[in-house]
Structure formats: C-alpha cells, structure tokens
Design a protein around this motif. Structure first.
Motif, PDB file in Angstrom:
ATOM      1  N   LYS A   1       0.836  -1.208   0.000  1.00  0.00           N
ATOM      2  CA  LYS A   1       0.000   0.000   0.000  1.00  0.00           C
ATOM      3  C   LYS A   1       0.870   1.256   0.000  1.00  0.00           C
ATOM      4  O   LYS A   1       0.572   2.234  -0.693  1.00  0.00           O
ATOM      5  CB  LYS A   1      -0.917  -0.008   1.224  1.00  0.00           C
ATOM      6  CG  LYS A   1      -1.820   1.202   1.326  1.00  0.00           C
ATOM      7  CD  LYS A   1      -2.689   1.125   2.578  1.00  0.00           C
ATOM      8  CE  LYS A   1      -3.579   2.365   2.704  1.00  0.00           C
ATOM      9  NZ  LYS A   1      -4.408   2.307   3.936  1.00  0.00           N
ATOM     10  N   ASP A   2       1.951   1.227   0.782  1.00  0.00           N
ATOM     11  CA  ASP A   2       2.849   2.385   0.835  1.00  0.00           C
ATOM     12  C   ASP A   2       3.597   2.558  -0.486  1.00  0.00           C
ATOM     13  O   ASP A   2       3.861   3.681  -0.921  1.00  0.00           O
ATOM     14  CB  ASP A   2       3.837   2.231   1.983  1.00  0.00           C
ATOM     15  CG  ASP A   2       3.156   2.282   3.347  1.00  0.00           C
ATOM     16  OD1 ASP A   2       2.060   2.861   3.428  1.00  0.00           O
ATOM     17  OD2 ASP A   2       3.712   1.728   4.309  1.00  0.00           O
ATOM     18  N   LEU A   3       3.960   1.431  -1.117  1.00  0.00           N
ATOM     19  CA  LEU A   3       4.597   1.518  -2.431  1.00  0.00           C
ATOM     20  C   LEU A   3       3.647   2.124  -3.455  1.00  0.00           C
ATOM     21  O   LEU A   3       4.047   2.925  -4.301  1.00  0.00           O
ATOM     22  CB  LEU A   3       5.041   0.130  -2.907  1.00  0.00           C
ATOM     23  CG  LEU A   3       6.352  -0.429  -2.348  1.00  0.00           C
ATOM     24  CD1 LEU A   3       6.598  -1.813  -2.921  1.00  0.00           C
ATOM     25  CD2 LEU A   3       7.523   0.490  -2.662  1.00  0.00           C
ATOM     26  N   TYR A   4       2.382   1.722  -3.383  1.00  0.00           N
ATOM     27  CA  TYR A   4       1.383   2.252  -4.306  1.00  0.00           C
ATOM     28  C   TYR A   4       1.238   3.761  -4.112  1.00  0.00           C
ATOM     29  O   TYR A   4       1.210   4.529  -5.081  1.00  0.00           O
ATOM     30  CB  TYR A   4       0.038   1.560  -4.074  1.00  0.00           C
ATOM     31  CG  TYR A   4      -1.089   2.122  -4.913  1.00  0.00           C
ATOM     32  CD1 TYR A   4      -1.216   1.792  -6.262  1.00  0.00           C
ATOM     33  CD2 TYR A   4      -2.023   3.005  -4.363  1.00  0.00           C
ATOM     34  CE1 TYR A   4      -2.232   2.317  -7.027  1.00  0.00           C
ATOM     35  CE2 TYR A   4      -3.049   3.528  -5.127  1.00  0.00           C
ATOM     36  CZ  TYR A   4      -3.155   3.181  -6.457  1.00  0.00           C
ATOM     37  OH  TYR A   4      -4.164   3.704  -7.226  1.00  0.00           O
ATOM     38  N   THR A   5       1.177   4.204  -2.856  1.00  0.00           N
ATOM     39  CA  THR A   5       1.057   5.637  -2.563  1.00  0.00           C
ATOM     40  C   THR A   5       2.274   6.391  -3.081  1.00  0.00           C
ATOM     41  O   THR A   5       2.167   7.463  -3.663  1.00  0.00           O
ATOM     42  CB  THR A   5       0.914   5.858  -1.043  1.00  0.00           C
ATOM     43  OG1 THR A   5      -0.227   5.141  -0.573  1.00  0.00           O
ATOM     44  CG2 THR A   5       0.755   7.329  -0.720  1.00  0.00           C
ATOM     45  N   ARG A   6       3.446   5.793  -2.877  1.00  0.00           N
ATOM     46  CA  ARG A   6       4.684   6.415  -3.343  1.00  0.00           C
ATOM     47  C   ARG A   6       4.695   6.517  -4.871  1.00  0.00           C
ATOM     48  O   ARG A   6       5.104   7.525  -5.440  1.00  0.00           O
ATOM     49  CB  ARG A   6       5.882   5.597  -2.865  1.00  0.00           C
ATOM     50  CG  ARG A   6       7.226   6.210  -3.183  1.00  0.00           C
ATOM     51  CD  ARG A   6       8.357   5.274  -2.767  1.00  0.00           C
ATOM     52  NE  ARG A   6       8.291   4.922  -1.363  1.00  0.00           N
ATOM     53  CZ  ARG A   6       9.136   4.080  -0.777  1.00  0.00           C
ATOM     54  NH1 ARG A   6      10.094   3.496  -1.497  1.00  0.00           N
ATOM     55  NH2 ARG A   6       9.024   3.808   0.506  1.00  0.00           N
ATOM     56  N   ALA A   7       4.208   5.467  -5.531  1.00  0.00           N
ATOM     57  CA  ALA A   7       4.175   5.456  -6.996  1.00  0.00           C
ATOM     58  C   ALA A   7       3.245   6.538  -7.530  1.00  0.00           C
ATOM     59  O   ALA A   7       3.545   7.209  -8.524  1.00  0.00           O
ATOM     60  CB  ALA A   7       3.732   4.087  -7.494  1.00  0.00           C
ATOM     61  N   GLN A   8       2.093   6.721  -6.863  1.00  0.00           N
ATOM     62  CA  GLN A   8       1.144   7.743  -7.299  1.00  0.00           C
ATOM     63  C   GLN A   8       1.740   9.136  -7.157  1.00  0.00           C
ATOM     64  O   GLN A   8       1.527  10.008  -7.997  1.00  0.00           O
ATOM     65  CB  GLN A   8      -0.134   7.642  -6.461  1.00  0.00           C
ATOM     66  CG  GLN A   8      -0.931   6.361  -6.674  1.00  0.00           C
ATOM     67  CD  GLN A   8      -1.463   6.247  -8.091  1.00  0.00           C
ATOM     68  OE1 GLN A   8      -0.883   5.558  -8.924  1.00  0.00           O
ATOM     69  NE2 GLN A   8      -2.551   6.909  -8.375  1.00  0.00           N
ATOM     70  N   ALA A   9       2.514   9.328  -6.090  1.00  0.00           N
ATOM     71  CA  ALA A   9       3.088  10.651  -5.839  1.00  0.00           C
ATOM     72  C   ALA A   9       4.244  10.959  -6.781  1.00  0.00           C
ATOM     73  O   ALA A   9       4.378  12.071  -7.269  1.00  0.00           O
ATOM     74  CB  ALA A   9       3.556  10.731  -4.385  1.00  0.00           C
ATOM     75  N   LEU A  10       5.062   9.956  -7.066  1.00  0.00           N
ATOM     76  CA  LEU A  10       6.251  10.182  -7.866  1.00  0.00           C
ATOM     77  C   LEU A  10       6.024  10.013  -9.356  1.00  0.00           C
ATOM     78  O   LEU A  10       6.792  10.508 -10.168  1.00  0.00           O
ATOM     79  CB  LEU A  10       7.356   9.222  -7.429  1.00  0.00           C
ATOM     80  CG  LEU A  10       7.877   9.354  -5.998  1.00  0.00           C
ATOM     81  CD1 LEU A  10       8.921   8.287  -5.729  1.00  0.00           C
ATOM     82  CD2 LEU A  10       8.461  10.734  -5.776  1.00  0.00           C
ATOM     83  N   GLU A  11       4.941   9.284  -9.726  1.00  0.00           N
ATOM     84  CA  GLU A  11       4.695   8.908 -11.114  1.00  0.00           C
ATOM     85  C   GLU A  11       5.970   8.294 -11.711  1.00  0.00           C
ATOM     86  O   GLU A  11       6.352   8.574 -12.825  1.00  0.00           O
ATOM     87  CB  GLU A  11       4.240  10.120 -11.934  1.00  0.00           C
ATOM     88  CG  GLU A  11       2.913  10.686 -11.473  1.00  0.00           C
ATOM     89  CD  GLU A  11       2.447  11.831 -12.356  1.00  0.00           C
ATOM     90  OE1 GLU A  11       3.198  12.212 -13.266  1.00  0.00           O
ATOM     91  OE2 GLU A  11       1.343  12.326 -12.127  1.00  0.00           O
TER      92      GLU A  11
ATOM     93  N   GLN B   1      -3.469 -10.050  -1.111  1.00  0.00           N
ATOM     94  CA  GLN B   1      -4.734  -9.834  -1.818  1.00  0.00           C
ATOM     95  C   GLN B   1      -4.456  -9.139  -3.144  1.00  0.00           C
ATOM     96  O   GLN B   1      -3.666  -8.201  -3.212  1.00  0.00           O
ATOM     97  CB  GLN B   1      -5.657  -8.966  -0.953  1.00  0.00           C
ATOM     98  CG  GLN B   1      -6.969  -8.560  -1.607  1.00  0.00           C
ATOM     99  CD  GLN B   1      -7.762  -7.628  -0.694  1.00  0.00           C
ATOM    100  OE1 GLN B   1      -8.043  -7.961   0.454  1.00  0.00           O
ATOM    101  NE2 GLN B   1      -8.107  -6.464  -1.196  1.00  0.00           N
ATOM    102  N   GLY B   2      -5.087  -9.625  -4.213  1.00  0.00           N
ATOM    103  CA  GLY B   2      -4.901  -9.023  -5.524  1.00  0.00           C
ATOM    104  C   GLY B   2      -4.233  -9.991  -6.494  1.00  0.00           C
ATOM    105  O   GLY B   2      -3.812 -11.087  -6.117  1.00  0.00           O
TER     106      GLY B   2
ATOM    107  N   ASP C   1      -2.247  -1.788  -7.846  1.00  0.00           N
ATOM    108  CA  ASP C   1      -3.394  -0.890  -7.790  1.00  0.00           C
ATOM    109  C   ASP C   1      -3.815  -0.791  -6.328  1.00  0.00           C
ATOM    110  O   ASP C   1      -3.248  -1.447  -5.449  1.00  0.00           O
ATOM    111  CB  ASP C   1      -4.546  -1.364  -8.684  1.00  0.00           C
ATOM    112  CG  ASP C   1      -5.038  -2.752  -8.325  1.00  0.00           C
ATOM    113  OD1 ASP C   1      -5.204  -3.044  -7.129  1.00  0.00           O
ATOM    114  OD2 ASP C   1      -5.268  -3.549  -9.252  1.00  0.00           O
ATOM    115  N   ALA C   2      -4.818   0.030  -6.066  1.00  0.00           N
ATOM    116  CA  ALA C   2      -5.209   0.308  -4.687  1.00  0.00           C
ATOM    117  C   ALA C   2      -5.725  -0.937  -3.970  1.00  0.00           C
ATOM    118  O   ALA C   2      -5.755  -0.978  -2.736  1.00  0.00           O
ATOM    119  CB  ALA C   2      -6.264   1.408  -4.666  1.00  0.00           C
ATOM    120  N   ASP C   3      -6.156  -1.949  -4.721  1.00  0.00           N
ATOM    121  CA  ASP C   3      -6.697  -3.162  -4.102  1.00  0.00           C
ATOM    122  C   ASP C   3      -5.628  -4.205  -3.779  1.00  0.00           C
ATOM    123  O   ASP C   3      -5.914  -5.228  -3.150  1.00  0.00           O
ATOM    124  CB  ASP C   3      -7.745  -3.797  -5.034  1.00  0.00           C
ATOM    125  CG  ASP C   3      -8.959  -2.898  -5.230  1.00  0.00           C
ATOM    126  OD1 ASP C   3      -9.323  -2.200  -4.265  1.00  0.00           O
ATOM    127  OD2 ASP C   3      -9.514  -2.881  -6.339  1.00  0.00           O
TER     128      ASP C   3
END
Length: 293
Positions: free
Chosen positions: A24-34, A53-54, A86-88
């Motif tokens: 989840k933290d990697l996903y958040t980091r990816a969204q912020a950094l693109e 999960q996923g 992804d977020a899930d």
C-alpha cells in the motif's frame, strides 16, 4: 528509455540490511512520484514480495510473471523489474541485501541460499500450499513486528528470515538444486560469483574451471545438475541478459555496449546478440521501448 538504479537505504533500515514495506505504501509512493516502483527499475538488493490480496503481472528482466493472492515473488539484485500495483493490492515487501543473506548463512548454518535466475526452470513466483502459506504468513508477520520494534534483535531477525527462506525453498520445488551436495553447491555459487564479476573479460568456460581448480567436465556437470545448463550456456545467458539490461537502462550505443561487454568489434557483438535473441541490439531496444511505452 532510462531506468533508474536504486540502492539499499541502510540508514532507513537501521544499518541491519533488511527492511519491510507495505505494498500500500509503495502504491502511494508510486502515485506521488509517477515513477518507480510501477515503472521498470534496477535494484542492488533482493525483493521478496508477498501478495496477500490481488492479482496481476510482475515484470522481471523483460518477462511478465503472473501472480495471485498467496504468491511470493523473489527478485534478485541487478534484475530489472516493475510492480503491477493498484489500490486493491495488499501485501508486503521484504528488502534485504546480499550481505544480510551472507550473515544468515554464516550464523544460522542453514543450507545454501542460491535461487538461480539463469536456470532453465527459473520461476520467481512461489505459490505455497495452504499449510505452507499459513506458516509463511506467520513468519512474515513476526519479521514485520521485530523490524518495527525499537529494540529489535538482529539474531531474532536472522532466525525468522532463515525459517521463511527454508519454507519457501521447500514450496519452490527446486529439485535440481536440492540434489546438489554442499560441495557442488559451493562450486556452483563460486562459479556464478566469478561469472558476474568477470563476464566482460572471460567467456571461456575452461578458464573459469581453472580458476575454480576443477576440470571443465566437472564444472559442466555441476552447472547442468544445478541449473539445467552447461557452463558455456550460463556464460552466454548472463552476457545476453546484461546486454539487454544495459540496452534499455543505459540507452548506450551498440558500439559502446560492445566495448563495455568485452567484444573487440561491434559487428561481432551484433552477430552474437542476434544469433541468440533473433534481434539486433537496436532492434531489441526498439521492440522493448514500443511494448512498454
């Protein structure tokens, strides 16, 4: 297409050589950094990814491997990889260095840890059965708890980590490597270390055998038993893999790459590359850039 190369953050990991991050933290980091980690990048340390999960596909050295809930994905140092997040997607990643693994091997005296991504049966995704998965999840949870403890104990971490590796090794079904004696495993690992450090200057299997104080025949037998490939095939496999990585990571010219990899002539390198991949170096770069643009 230039891919970043990422080093292990010892300061963040408390100078231990192992760290845990939630997907989840990697996903958040990816969204912020693109940027990383969802785009291809190269690491100088191991990633052991657990997907609770996923499902999706994980890119490792230009091949996409499918994963689902309950999967573990092992990524080696220097491999080019990218997350499909992804977020899930729920799970966790253990980041650990080769020096930490060496410490574990020396202190815990566990069997050699030598998953080899050059073997013909290479499969980075491990899907344990229900009983094995339950044990692995428990070990991951205990590792995370100890890592988050301000008074964490490195010996406890090494014991938990070694138990997790042994569980995954059993689930991985590496029948070829499991039949190697400790002496054969040591010889294979020493050959691979020599290969990684000398492939730009030595591509003759007999010279590696001489450095290992063994015969060409014995080295071939160990390589075949441990990886399904001869010593020469492993030399070619690693040389070509590193060529592919540098073509897309460094975006260097064919002439420069040929020189860097120890070929005395660019045309010889082009012939060598095309013989094994059916692409010219520039053709491979264009093909990969199109498929990942």
């Amino acid at each position: 297409m230039d891919f970043p190369e990422i080093a292990f953050n010892y300061q963040k990991a408390g100078n231990i050589g192992i760290e845990s991050i939630r997907l989840k933290d990697l996903y958040t980091r990816a969204q912020a950094l693109e940027s990383t980690p969802i785009k291809p990048h190269r690491l100088n340390f191991y990633n052991l990814i657990f997907v609770k999960q996923g499902s999706g596909k994980h890119l490792i050295d230009f091949i996409e491997y499918r994963f689902e809930a309950g999967s573990f994905i092992l990524v080696h140092p220097d491999q080019v990889h990218a997350y499909d997040l992804d977020a899930d997607t729920v799970g966790e990643v253990l980041l650990f260095t080769e020096s930490f693994v060496d410490q574990v091997l020396n202190n815990i005296r566990m069997p050699g840890f030598s998953p080899n991504h050059l073997g013909v049966n290479y499969q980075p995704v491990i899907k344990p059965n229900d009983a094995g998965l339950s044990s692995c999840i428990g070990l991951m949870d205990e590792l995370s708890k100890e890592l988050s403890n301000s008074d964490r104990d490195e010996l406890i971490l090494m014991h938990l980590f070694s138990c997790l590796l042994l569980m995954l090794r059993r689930e991985r079904n590496e029948t070829d490597q499991n039949t190697l004696s400790s002496g054969q495993m040591d010889k294979l690992n020493r050959f691979l270390d020599l290969l990684y450090n000398n492939f730009t200057t030595i591509r003759d299997a007999s010279l590696y055998a001489d450095k290992l104080h063994t015969t060409y025949k014995t080295l071939n037998q160990v390589c075949k038993k441990g990886t399904g490939q001869t010593a020469k095939q492993l030399i070619d496999a690693y040389t070509l893999l590193e060529a592919k990585r540098r073509l897309v990571i460094d975006s260097c010219t064919t002439q420069q790459l040929a020189w860097d990899l120890g070929f005395n002539d660019a045309s010889n390198f082009v012939k060598y590359f095309k013989k094994h991949t059916h692409y010219t170096p520039s053709g491979f770069r264009k093909h990969y850039s199109r498929s990942n643009s």
